[in-house]
Design a protein around this motif. Structure first.
Motif: not given
Length: 194
Positions: A142-161
């Motif tokens: 979480e500390k490495w995420l771009p400003e304004g991003d969230s763990v939930a949004a990353v999970r959604e982007r990575l879901a196709p994996l």
């Protein structure tokens, strides 16, 4: 240097600016091409593996150039980096879905200029900064995420994996997941947000 599967090697080296940490790098012998993934200080065995082969350095993040420029001179390696970031390495830029050496596939990851790479022949998923291994578990840092991003949004982007038949998860931060890769990936992407 450890051979994780026939033709797939892993090694670690001290990060050049993050001195207290070692980072992981990988080499995959696909037959006619030796693919170096986020390489940092490749051991001399890599030179032996490269003999008589095309050599390609493929980065998960455009800022993971590490030893890539040196490998252009040392091995004649072409550098391939994700488009969209602000890294300074001179490379052939690619977008997720583009044709890559040795039939690697690229998927969107966390930051602009970052992808997850897929080696179908090995069931291996390679991630740069989108997922790390900490205490034996995959997690989104979480500390490495771009400003304004969230763990939930990353999970959604990575879901196709999650649709891939993942056996190995090759992280560049932390130990690779050598077994039960799909289960580990599900654990990181489907856990409830904190």
């Amino acid at each position: 240097m450890e051979e994780l599967r026939p033709g797939l090697w892993y090694w670690t080296a001290k990060h050049p600016t993050w001195y207290q940490h070692e980072v992981g790098s990988y080499a995959w012998d696909s037959g006619s091409t030796l693919v170096l993934l986020d390489p940092l200080s490749p051991p001399s065995l890599v030179d032996d593996l490269a003999t008589g082969k095309e050599v390609a350095t493929v980065l998960t993040c455009d800022w993971h150039d590490r030893s890539a420029p040196e490998l252009v001179e040392r091995l004649g390696a072409a550098i391939h980096a994700p488009a969209g970031g602000d890294g300074g390495v001179e490379a052939q830029l690619f977008e997720p879905g583009a044709a890559l050496p040795a039939a690697l596939a690229a998927f969107r990851a966390t930051h602009p200029g970052e992808v997850a790479l897929w080696i179908a022949a090995l069931g291996a998923l390679i991630v740069g900064d989108a997922l790390i291994t900490r205490e034996g578990r995959l997690e989104i840092p979480e500390k490495w995420l771009p400003e304004g991003d969230s763990v939930a949004a990353v999970r959604e982007r990575l879901a196709p994996l999650l649709e891939l038949p993942v056996e190995l998860v090759l992280t560049t931060h932390g130990e690779p997941v050598r077994e039960n890769g799909a289960e580990s990936l599900r654990g990181a992407l489907l856990q409830s947000s904190s």
